[in-house]
Design an enzyme around this catalytic site. Structure first.
Site, mmCIF file in Angstrom:
data_model
loop_
_atom_site.group_PDB
_atom_site.id
_atom_site.type_symbol
_atom_site.label_atom_id
_atom_site.label_comp_id
_atom_site.label_asym_id
_atom_site.label_seq_id
_atom_site.Cartn_x
_atom_site.Cartn_y
_atom_site.Cartn_z
ATOM 1 N N ASP A 116 0.871 -1.172 0.000
ATOM 2 C CA ASP A 116 0.000 0.000 0.000
ATOM 3 C C ASP A 116 0.909 1.224 0.000
ATOM 4 O O ASP A 116 2.130 1.107 0.204
ATOM 5 C CB ASP A 116 -0.904 -0.037 1.236
ATOM 6 N N ASP A 118 -0.119 4.849 1.413
ATOM 7 C CA ASP A 118 -0.274 5.699 2.600
ATOM 8 C C ASP A 118 -0.016 4.903 3.874
ATOM 9 O O ASP A 118 -0.601 3.841 4.091
ATOM 10 C CB ASP A 118 -1.682 6.305 2.630
ATOM 11 N N ALA A 257 -17.765 15.282 4.834
ATOM 12 C CA ALA A 257 -16.737 16.324 4.744
ATOM 13 C C ALA A 257 -15.345 15.716 4.623
ATOM 14 O O ALA A 257 -14.514 16.185 3.830
ATOM 15 C CB ALA A 257 -16.809 17.239 5.968
ATOM 16 N N VAL A 261 -12.734 16.124 1.297
ATOM 17 C CA VAL A 261 -11.384 16.685 1.263
ATOM 18 C C VAL A 261 -10.392 15.690 0.671
ATOM 19 O O VAL A 261 -9.336 16.085 0.142
ATOM 20 C CB VAL A 261 -10.934 17.136 2.673
ATOM 21 N N HIS A 262 -10.709 14.382 0.736
ATOM 22 C CA HIS A 262 -9.848 13.375 0.116
ATOM 23 C C HIS A 262 -10.122 13.279 -1.388
ATOM 24 O O HIS A 262 -9.197 13.345 -2.208
ATOM 25 C CB HIS A 262 -10.064 12.017 0.776
ATOM 26 N N ASP A 399 -1.578 -0.947 6.240
ATOM 27 C CA ASP A 399 -1.778 -0.473 7.613
ATOM 28 C C ASP A 399 -3.215 -0.649 8.091
ATOM 29 O O ASP A 399 -3.474 -0.585 9.292
ATOM 30 C CB ASP A 399 -1.402 1.010 7.712
#
Length: 504
Positions: A116, A118, A257, A261-262, A399
């Protein structure tokens, strides 16, 4: 010992039948005990203690001899406890940054390594949570028309932890244990911690049943820290303002929200605009990936993030690697972005080839992977059909236990979880386990067996020391000896409180 039995039959009977609180014990028949609570300054070596333990004590025929024998055993047990810190220093330490397995894994059988992006290849500073929090609250005020005062909210890094659940029906943020029960100190309504009585009044019991669990949503990864804090702050605002609200609406608005933002790229643009503030460089990253490549292993990148964000981050992370910042793609045989995990593992979405120059997707069918190209979307079924990589030879690093690891494990892949919290919690976990070992060891030295008084002190001391460990204490407090020394022990079929022994 027979004579001692004759002296104390009423006491033995009362202890076996009765149950006492810690206050009653300290203020009652154990009130005047002080001798054994004194902590001696001498700390002989454990080897000498073991030698002392091996000294044979002659058979006792009088009450005084019995008392001397028990006092001798108690002093040895106390000395063992005093030397626990010294013993711990000589023990081999567990590396908080090490690799731990829960089943056998032969790395020579692993031919394919997946990652992955992030919080696996790329790691972020604590500033990232504040960035997500601020962007989300601004969106709620500007787009969802939340009160302007909410724009003054600040992210609190000390409040959220990973693995929380939010009750959309009652508005509580909580931590559940392995058995699905609410942690006594881990249930909040807004920013106020609820007491045990409040939890039981609200839920009837600490255990969350199947029906109640349907109203819970999990906040499992690092990106959920800002979400959990914003939910709690919004709930607290409505409580303080004495305004009616629906807890489900609070969650839905905050979640929308955060997703905005992502998906809109606000977070990605903010990170790439100031990578030194948000990204943490790791000098071992290139060396590790290059080592796998040189060993003939296949590497692939599977992430939910868009390619331009991954490319910008990897270029920054590799910029100090002797001019290799532009060639990070050469390390990977397959690069898949916007994979939409965890649906990636169960859906049948087709792969699309992504043109990074024109920023669009091709319409042709993908039936082979080109290392020089980037792919979007797709599914696990197509991935296995194209690569022919069999499950047991693949290991995937991530993660998020649900989005990253549960799906691959069902497909037969080996999985590796990147759990940052272990770097902090592992030492405290070791101390917590040692507390139990110390208690059991000392009680065994005194020939202790479980009884009502024993249980009271055992669980109270165990809980107290676990709380000390949880708050960051890494050394044992000698004050434990006072509480331990007034414990009642079960010795050869009857109970004798140590204070009574000291006064006979």
């Amino acid at each position: 010992m027979t004579s001692t039995r004759r002296l104390l039959p009423p006491l033995g009977a009362s202890l076996t039948r009765g149950r006492f609180s810690s206050d009653q014990i300290r203020n009652g028949f154990l009130r005047s005990f002080r001798g054994f609570a004194t902590v001696t300054s001498s700390e002989p070596a454990l080897a000498n203690l073991e030698a002392k333990c091996a000294v044979a004590i002659p058979e006792c025929s009088t009450v005084e001899d019995e008392i001397t024998k028990i006092r001798h055993e108690f002093e040895l047990a106390k000395q063992r406890f005093l030397n626990i810190p010294e013993a711990i220093n000589s023990m081999p330490k567990m590396n908080p940054q090490g690799i731990y397995v829960n089943k056998n894994l032969r790395l020579d059988n692993i031919q394919v390594y997946g990652f992955d992006y992030d919080y696996t290849l790329a790691h972020y500073s604590s500033h990232l949570q504040s960035l997500i929090y601020d962007l989300a609250k601004q969106h709620m005020v500007n787009e969802f028309r939340y009160p302007d005062v909410c724009i003054q909210f600040k992210y609190d890094p000390t409040f959220p932890i990973r693995g929380l659940y939010y009750d959309k029906l009652k508005g509580c943020l909580m931590k559940l244990d392995f058995f699905g029960s609410i942690e006594p100190d881990g249930c909040y309504f807004g920013r106020r911690k609820l007491s045990r009585k409040e939890i039981e009044s609200m839920y009837g019991t600490r255990h969350i049943g199947r029906d109640q669990a349907r109203g819970l949503v999990g906040l499992m990864d690092f990106f959920c820290f800002s979400e959990a804090c914003l939910i709690a702050d919004m709930v607290q605002y409505f409580v303080d303002a004495k305004l009616e609200f629906d807890a489900s609406n609070i969650y839905n608005d905050v979640n929308r929200a955060i997703q905005h933002v992502h998906r809109s790229g606000l977070v990605h643009r903010g990170i790439l605009a100031d990578p030194y503030r948000y990204l943490l460089k790791n000098g071992q990253l290139l060396r590790f990936l290059r080592m796998l490549k040189d060993k003939g292993k296949k590497l692939f990148l599977l992430t939910n993030s868009p390619y331009h964000f991954v490319d910008g981050g990897m270029r920054f992370l590799m910029e100090d690697s002797f001019g290799l910042r532009d060639s990070w793609r050469e390390l990977f045989d397959v690069v898949i972005a916007k994979a939409n995990k965890p649906e990636f593992y169960t859906s049948e979405h087709p792969f699309r080839c992504y043109d990074s120059v024109r920023d669009n997707l091709a319409f042709t069918k993908v039936d082979a992977f080109d290392p020089k190209k980037v792919y979007y979307h797709g599914c696990l079924k197509s991935f296995l059909e194209i690569t022919k990589w069999h499950g047991p030879e693949v290991i995937y690093f991530g993660d998020h236990l649900f989005s990253d690891l549960r799906g691959p494990s069902k497909a037969g892949w080996r999985t590796a979880a990147i759990i940052h919290e272990l770097e902090v919690s592992l030492p405290y976990l070791m101390y917590s386990l040692l507390v139990d070992c110390i208690l059991k060891s000392v009680c065994t030295s005194l020939k202790a067996q479980p009884c009502t008084l024993y249980d009271v002190f055992w669980f109270s001391e165990r809980y107290r020391y676990k709380m000390m460990i949880a708050t960051g204490l890494s050394r044992y407090s000698h004050s434990f000896l006072f509480n331990f020394s007034i414990m009642a022990f079960y010795i050869e079929d009857f109970y004798i409180p140590i204070e009574d022994i000291s006064h006979n």
